[in-house]
Enzyme design. Structure first.
Site, short mmCIF file in Angstrom:
data_model
loop_
_atom_site.label_atom_id
_atom_site.label_comp_id
_atom_site.label_asym_id
_atom_site.label_seq_id
_atom_site.Cartn_x
_atom_site.Cartn_y
_atom_site.Cartn_z
N SER A 167 60.95 52.12 36.29
CA SER A 167 62.02 52.55 35.46
C SER A 167 62.09 52.06 34.22
O SER A 167 60.95 52.47 33.29
CB SER A 167 63.51 51.95 36.33
OG SER A 167 64.79 52.55 35.75
N ASP A 201 65.53 60.87 43.66
CA ASP A 201 65.87 60.04 42.49
C ASP A 201 67.16 60.68 41.81
O ASP A 201 66.95 61.77 41.23
CB ASP A 201 64.68 59.80 41.46
CG ASP A 201 65.09 58.62 40.60
OD1 ASP A 201 66.34 58.46 40.43
OD2 ASP A 201 63.92 58.19 40.02
N HIS A 248 65.81 56.23 43.68
CA HIS A 248 65.10 55.65 42.20
C HIS A 248 64.82 54.24 42.68
O HIS A 248 63.61 53.70 42.21
CB HIS A 248 66.17 55.70 41.28
CG HIS A 248 65.82 54.85 39.74
ND1 HIS A 248 64.85 55.81 39.46
CD2 HIS A 248 66.08 53.93 39.29
CE1 HIS A 248 64.56 55.12 38.15
NE2 HIS A 248 65.38 53.78 38.23
#
Length: 337
Positions: free
Chosen positions: A148, A278, A306
């Site tokens: 991320s 995601d 995610h």
């Protein structure tokens, strides 16, 4: 039954009751304390040791296991509002003789937080480079992993400090434009239009908002008790003001597409892992990276969101190990040719 025997049973019962009562009290009254104890125990069980490193007046907090050897060390960069312990679920499935380092990102957990610090993606990459030099991790090129926000930083790091790394793993990285808006991006747009940007979905302040965030980040539906949700919120609330400032920094024009702006400079063999479902960062970002980085291996995980590290830790660990083994094999073949 004589008195001595009765006393013995009372003492034994009391000895057992105290930790049970302490656990129940922690669960009901101080769930955040229970969460901290949980991470402490898990680190200890996996052999991860916590250390601090200083760069001038700046302090980095990190955990590590193993020592540098013939295989590359692995440095792991966590995502927005997380901490070094988020990697423990993957550490569990990695060999104990691998040298692993998990660092708290700038401003997070035990690493220094300062209003004067540069929290842009390039600013964070510079800080991580300082950390790497502090612990002399770059004596030999290492494998860098980021997820991320940490994936955005890892990609920029690989572009700016290519001599430090031998290979790269990006897990659902931020910093890329997308042809398809994710659910999270749509929510942000709605909040901007209604001028309620203070209610960022990734910064919960109630158990209900925490549950919503977990649903947003995970395809797998975890059944989390209300008390644990409260504990997770309690741990985060003191830091929410910082998280808001950081979030606005990394979605600003300077950082929003940092990985995209630097990906053509990445020369190290790169692995991209992305959850197909995601809802935070659309999976189409994987093909953007594959088209820009020459030696790029893409793995799309079915039935995964995610939070790849939490949802599919064993698979992720195996993919990283297989990627490193492949690179080692290619290296050996080149030497023998």
């Amino acid at each position: 039954m004589d008195l001595d025997m009765l006393n013995m049973f009372v003492i034994a019962g009391g000895t057992l009751a105290i930790p049970i009562l302490a656990f129940v009290a922690s669960f009901l009254l101080w769930p955040s304390a229970l969460i901290r104890i949980y991470y402490w125990y898990w680190r200890r069980a996996l052999g991860m040791q916590v250390r601090y490193a200083a760069y001038d007046d700046y302090q980095f907090c990190y955990s590590y296991r193993g020592r540098p050897g013939y295989r590359p060390s692995i440095l792991m960069l966590h995502g927005f509002s997380a901490h070094k312990d988020m990697w423990l679920s993957i550490v569990k499935f990695l060999p104990k003789n691998l040298h692993l380092v998990c660092v708290d990102m700038p401003g997070h957990e035990g690493t220094t937080r300062s209003d004067l610090d540069d929290y842009s993606i390039s600013g964070q990459a510079k800080r991580i480079h300082q950390f790497v030099e502090c612990i002399k991790l770059n004596r030999k090129p290492f494998h860098l992993v980021g997820t991320s926000m940490g994936g955005n930083v890892a990609g920029v790091y690989a572009a700016q400090y290519p001599e430090d790394i031998c290979s790269l793993t990006l897990i659902c990285p931020a910093g890329l434009p997308s042809t398809t808006d994710s659910k999270f991006i749509k929510q942000l747009r709605e909040l901007q239009e209604s001028k309620r940007i203070d209610r960022i979905p990734l910064i919960p302040s109630t158990p209900e908002e925490m549950a919503d965030m977990l649903k947003l980040c995970s395809y797998v539906r975890f059944k989390v008790p209300q008390q644990i949700l409260q504990g997770l919120v309690d741990v985060r609330i003191p830091h929410n003001e910082f998280y808001r400032k950081l979030f606005l920094e990394i979605v600003d024009e300077k950082s929003r597409h940092s990985l995209h702006e630097n990906m053509s400079k990445i020369k190290a063999p790169t692995q991209v892992i992305w959850g197909k479902q995601d809802q935070v960062l659309d999976v189409s970002g994987a093909s953007v990276l594959a088209g820009a980085i020459p030696d790029c291996h893409v793995y799309i995980l079915e039935n995964c969101g995610h939070s790849v590290v939490v949802e599919r830790p064993r698979k992720t660990a195996n993919l990283i190990l297989e990627f490193l083994a492949l690179l080692h094999s290619i290296d050996n073949n080149k030497k023998q040719a």
